[in-house]
Motif scaffolding. Sequence first.
Motif, mmCIF file in Angstrom:
data_model
loop_
_atom_site.group_PDB
_atom_site.id
_atom_site.type_symbol
_atom_site.label_atom_id
_atom_site.label_comp_id
_atom_site.label_asym_id
_atom_site.label_seq_id
_atom_site.Cartn_x
_atom_site.Cartn_y
_atom_site.Cartn_z
ATOM 1 N N MET A 19 -7.147 32.624 36.662
ATOM 2 C CA MET A 19 -6.283 33.596 36.003
ATOM 3 C C MET A 19 -4.994 33.800 36.797
ATOM 4 O O MET A 19 -3.891 33.782 36.240
ATOM 5 N N ALA A 20 -5.131 33.990 38.099
ATOM 6 C CA ALA A 20 -3.956 34.238 38.939
ATOM 7 C C ALA A 20 -2.997 33.060 38.909
ATOM 8 O O ALA A 20 -1.766 33.235 38.857
ATOM 9 N N SER A 21 -3.536 31.849 38.912
ATOM 10 C CA SER A 21 -2.686 30.656 38.935
ATOM 11 C C SER A 21 -1.746 30.611 37.733
ATOM 12 O O SER A 21 -0.535 30.441 37.878
ATOM 13 N N ARG A 22 -2.287 30.791 36.543
ATOM 14 C CA ARG A 22 -1.447 30.669 35.350
ATOM 15 C C ARG A 22 -0.627 31.930 35.087
ATOM 16 O O ARG A 22 0.518 31.850 34.647
ATOM 17 N N LEU A 23 -1.188 33.101 35.381
ATOM 18 C CA LEU A 23 -0.435 34.331 35.138
ATOM 19 C C LEU A 23 0.745 34.457 36.090
ATOM 20 O O LEU A 23 1.775 35.043 35.728
ATOM 21 N N ASP A 24 0.627 33.908 37.283
ATOM 22 C CA ASP A 24 1.783 33.867 38.189
ATOM 23 C C ASP A 24 2.910 33.065 37.549
ATOM 24 O O ASP A 24 4.091 33.417 37.663
ATOM 25 N N ARG A 25 2.550 31.976 36.885
ATOM 26 C CA ARG A 25 3.558 31.169 36.200
ATOM 27 C C ARG A 25 4.149 31.930 35.015
ATOM 28 O O ARG A 25 5.360 31.884 34.777
ATOM 29 N N CYS A 26 3.291 32.632 34.262
ATOM 30 C CA CYS A 26 3.790 33.446 33.150
ATOM 31 C C CYS A 26 4.836 34.444 33.643
ATOM 32 O O CYS A 26 5.897 34.611 33.026
ATOM 33 N N ASP A 27 4.530 35.100 34.753
ATOM 34 C CA ASP A 27 5.458 36.095 35.292
ATOM 35 C C ASP A 27 6.752 35.440 35.759
ATOM 36 O O ASP A 27 7.847 35.988 35.560
ATOM 37 N N ALA A 28 6.648 34.274 36.378
ATOM 38 C CA ALA A 28 7.839 33.569 36.854
ATOM 39 C C ALA A 28 8.732 33.148 35.690
ATOM 40 O O ALA A 28 9.966 33.135 35.816
ATOM 41 N N GLU A 29 8.114 32.832 34.560
ATOM 42 C CA GLU A 29 8.868 32.407 33.379
ATOM 43 C C GLU A 29 9.266 33.577 32.488
ATOM 44 O O GLU A 29 10.004 33.397 31.517
ATOM 45 N N GLY A 30 8.744 34.770 32.793
ATOM 46 C CA GLY A 30 9.000 35.925 31.938
ATOM 47 C C GLY A 30 8.329 35.784 30.588
ATOM 48 O O GLY A 30 8.840 36.271 29.569
ATOM 49 N N ALA A 31 7.164 35.128 30.581
ATOM 50 C CA ALA A 31 6.471 34.836 29.316
ATOM 51 C C ALA A 31 5.220 35.694 29.171
ATOM 52 O O ALA A 31 4.476 35.876 30.135
ATOM 53 N N PRO A 32 4.950 36.210 27.977
ATOM 54 C CA PRO A 32 3.701 36.934 27.737
ATOM 55 C C PRO A 32 2.528 35.972 27.631
ATOM 56 O O PRO A 32 2.712 34.741 27.560
ATOM 57 N N ALA A 33 1.323 36.536 27.615
ATOM 58 C CA ALA A 33 0.106 35.737 27.465
ATOM 59 C C ALA A 33 -0.796 36.406 26.440
ATOM 60 O O ALA A 33 -0.739 37.620 26.242
ATOM 61 N N TYR A 34 -1.643 35.592 25.816
ATOM 62 C CA TYR A 34 -2.529 36.079 24.758
ATOM 63 C C TYR A 34 -3.882 35.406 24.863
ATOM 64 O O TYR A 34 -3.988 34.234 25.277
ATOM 65 N N LEU A 35 -4.929 36.151 24.504
ATOM 66 C CA LEU A 35 -6.280 35.597 24.442
ATOM 67 C C LEU A 35 -7.113 36.386 23.446
ATOM 68 O O LEU A 35 -6.723 37.480 23.029
#
Length: 201
Positions: free
Chosen positions: A146-162
């Motif tokens: 979770m941390a690996s991909r959410l760190d990327r989401c934050d760096a890109e300013g992108a939301p996430a969904y599940l």
Amino acid sequence: MAIDVAPARRSDVKTLARVLGRAFHDDPVMMWMVPNGARRAKALPRIFAAMTRHHFLANDAVEIASTAGAVGAAALWDPPGRWKQTAIEELRMLPAFLLAMGSEGRRGQVVSELMKRHHPEEPHWYLAVIGSDPGVRGTGFGQALMASRLDRCDAEGAPAYLESTKESNVPYYLRFGFEVTGELTVPDGGPTMWQMWRSPR
């Protein structure tokens, strides 16, 4: 021991599919789709392998968490704008799905169509599948993914969904900043899924 997170390669597909198959064996949606436990144990690795091989690997967003070379968990993500499977991808997955599901294939289609109808339109990273082998559950493998991909989401300013297919997992995702935005109930006496959205930090 340290948990290593790395992109999955084609050679990892069988291993990660077995891990996800064990992780989702007691999942309410999977139990509804394939009620027989022995059949489900055989079906799920085939389903996850087909999905990974013919859709997710093309997006370069499959990650595995391992320690001492042993895979303990896997996550299948879709990048923004890429969550829909193409007609060619669906065609390539079909033989494995038919072999795995047999006469219960219609149930899988019902779940898939329900999720597609209610999928958010706004561009986002989509966490389609994440699971840890029951033998390592609770030891940080899922958290590392979770941390690996959410760190990327934050760096890109992108939301996430599940969609959480277990109510007991909802508090887990809340810890990572997801919020419940809706509920989807599978028809014909099926289970409920919780839609969850995370704004970037």
